[in-house]
Design an enzyme around this catalytic site. Structure first.
Site, PDB file in Angstrom:
ATOM      1  CG  ASP A   1      37.107  10.426  -4.714  1.00  0.00           C
ATOM      2  OD1 ASP A   1      37.859  10.982  -5.146  1.00  0.00           O
ATOM      3  OD2 ASP A   1      35.650  10.733  -4.724  1.00  0.00           O
TER       4      ASP A   1
ATOM      5  CD  GLU B   1      33.870  14.945  -4.568  1.00  0.00           C
ATOM      6  OE1 GLU B   1      34.752  14.212  -3.947  1.00  0.00           O
ATOM      7  OE2 GLU B   1      33.794  16.032  -4.403  1.00  0.00           O
TER       8      GLU B   1
ATOM      9  CE  LYS C   1      34.832  19.666  -2.418  1.00  0.00           C
ATOM     10  NZ  LYS C   1      35.027  18.605  -3.501  1.00  0.00           N
TER      11      LYS C   1
ATOM     12  CG  ASP D   1      35.035  16.841  -9.751  1.00  0.00           C
ATOM     13  OD1 ASP D   1      34.718  17.165  -8.693  1.00  0.00           O
ATOM     14  OD2 ASP D   1      36.094  16.261  -9.931  1.00  0.00           O
TER      15      ASP D   1
END
Length: 567
Positions: free
Chosen positions: A170, A148, A71, A9
């Site tokens: 999420d 994800e 990211k 992850d």
């Protein structure tokens, strides 16, 4: 000894790695004994690479040598200067991946060469390619990219026996995704996904910081936001306050500027007011996913929370009000994506315990090209022509026919976009390609444009010209977010030349970085106390006596805990 395939992850705020062992996904601790490794990279004073908690401690004290939140820039040409050199987001991500890879190799004594890496469901083609490149730069063959929410659903549903329809909510540090899935007869089918790549816990911290700065300005306190490390102090305090308000009704936002301590009380009501625009943004992707899946809220059996930011009571209350039920809390929201990625890795490796699990996914956004539309004698460019519609089951390959626009046209330029808007200017540009065509009257030459979208969410474009019989696969060009093979080789060579801070020294380096941060954050007797701690610890480190170092480290850590200074 055999090569391991791991699940990773790779998060905006924290990253984790897991492996499939003894018919279960097992998280692997880092060198400090923690499962969560902060997605922060820095250089120490000797130019050695720091990754994780040590680097995060130095964000405030050495901001010019430390990078976080990279990211969010994956798939772009954005870079960050650390010391004397610049790093692209995929290079910084590669250093995090390398650290996770080393953790597994240290734990199991086996080489790690392959990985399944999770990405936000709404990551674009360029962002997915950049993630693959990050894996390559880290010495990993990226077997698959898994969305994800899909990974979280896999972790949730792998041992479920009953037919279930559930929604995965999420909310991570930097992105928000929602997916709706159905589980039946060993098949886990993603029905729809939607999301926002620029909405996460970091945005809630930004909102708190902006609220604090505005309040101080109203009180006549002008803040020097360019002061060394001050922005990082604000962000760190905002994160602390946000977490504290998850447990209590009110908290004091405190920060030092020079010799002055600035304070602001924030309670649950004021927090709700500050972040209300962000909470509103969570609704649109949920509505879109439900609409695309043709499912009503009442049809959902469960709502699964994923991502550390779902720990906020405000978010949980919003979820409960939207769905008319309390969300499921039987999974750790920080860890479930890594566990799901490890399960996907086991599926790739054909683990016996998972033989009956079948997973299907969808393309979460529409993909298409720019076209021109005829209005009488006028031609208007800039219109969007979808080739693959959002939430189409993948893998998928679709072809659409286009015609030349001008007489004697010799070349066609195809600009490729992702999005849902009628005009391409409102969608996300992915890249472009060109192909030569035989010169004929307008509309006489047709082109078959085929889009193929695979299970990892990567797009391949093929153009065929029936008139000539020519068929070619073309690489998307002019995309600043994707490195060429030559650039990858160069960056790989440069990364290999970097020296990594010794793993066995991380616990000592972390303590020194923490003391240095606390020294900056406090005044008076506490500041003197932290200064003395740093001096004493440096002295015992120079002695190289492991027993003395260990004893003093434990003593200092105990003292810091007793002082209750937000370590």
């Amino acid at each position: 000894m055999f090569d391991m395939i791991v699940g990773i992850d790779l998060g905006t705020t924290n990253s984790l790695v897991a492996v499939w062992r003894e018919d279960a996904a097992q998280l692997v601790p880092n060198a400090l004994g923690h499962f969560l490794t902060p997605s922060v990279v820095g250089l120490d004073d000797d130019g050695q690479v720091l990754v994780g908690q040590v680097a995060r401690e130095r964000l405030q004290t050495h901001p010019q040598l430390t990078a976080a939140l990279f990211k969010r820039y994956m798939g772009s040409a954005h870079d960050v200067r650390l010391g004397a050199r610049r790093f692209r987001p995929e290079e910084l991500s590669a250093l995090v991946l390398k650290s996770l890879k080393a953790d597994v190799e240290r734990a199991f004594g086996e080489p790690v060469t392959e990985a399944v890496i999770s990405v936000p469901a709404y990551f674009s083609d360029a962002q997915r390619k950049a993630t693959r490149i990050a894996g390559e730069l880290a010495g990993l063959k990226v077997e698959k990219l898994i969305n994800e929410p899909t990974a979280a659903a896999l972790a949730y549903g792998v041992h479920q026996k009953n037919e279930t329809t559930f929604l995965v909510f999420d909310l991570g540090g930097g992105t928000f995704d929602v997916s709706i899935l159905e589980l039946f007869e060993g098949v886990m089918e993603v029905r729809a996904s939607a999301g926002d790549n620029f909405l996460g816990g970091e945005d809630f911290d930004d909102a708190l910081v902006a609220h604090f700065v505005a309040a101080q300005s109203s009180a006549g306190h002008l803040l020097d936001l360019h002061q060394h490390g001050f922005n990082q102090r604000l962000r760190r305090e905002a994160q602390r306050v946000r977490h504290a308000l998850g447990q209590q009704e009110r908290e004091i936002f405190r920060v030092l500027q020079g010799e002055r301590e600035l304070c602001l009380e924030i309670d649950q009501n004021s927090l709700h007011e500050v972040v209300s625009p962000l909470l509103s943004r969570l609704r649109a992707p949920i509505d879109r996913a439900l609409r695309d899946a043709r499912i009503r809220v009442s049809d959902l059996d469960e709502v699964i929370l994923v991502g550390g930011s779902t720990r906020m009571p405000l978010v949980r209350k919003l979820v409960a009000s939207l769905f008319g039920r309390f969300p499921s809390l039987n999974l750790n929201p920080d860890e479930v994506v890594a566990q799901g990625a490890a399960i996907q890795a086991a599926l790739k490796a054909r683990a016996a315990a998972l033989e009956e699990v079948v997973l299907t996914d969808v393309c979460p956004y529409s993909l298409g090209v720019e076209t021109s539309v005829q209005f009488g004698q006028q031609t208007e460019a800039g219109h969007y022509f979808p080739i693959i519609e959002r939430n189409t089951v993948v893998p998928v390959s679709k072809v659409r026919e286009l015609q030349t626009l001008h007489d004697n046209q010799q070349q066609v330029l195809l600009k490729i976009y992702q999005g849902e808007s009628r005009l391409v200017k409102d969608n996300i540009y992915l890249g472009e390609l060109s192909i030569a065509v035989p010169p004929r009257k307008a509309g006489e030459v047709t082109l078959d444009v085929r889009f193929t979208y695979d299970n990892s969410g990567l797009l391949d474009v093929q153009v065929s010209i029936p008139m000539t019989g020519e068929t070619r696969n073309l690489i998307i060009e002019n995309n600043a977010g994707v490195l060429s093979p030559a650039e990858i080789a160069q960056r790989l060579s440069e990364l290999e030349s970097l020296k990594v801070h010794p793993r066995d020294q991380q616990v000592n380096s972390l303590l020194l970085a923490r003391i240095e941060r606390l020294y900056q954050e406090h005044l008076g007797e506490l500041r003197q106390c932290f200064g003395q701690m740093a001096q004493d610890f440096h002295q015992v480190l120079n002695s190289q006596d492991e027993r003395q170092i260990r004893e003093l480290r434990k003593s200092i850590e105990r003292h810091l805990s007793e002082l209750d200074v937000g370590i």
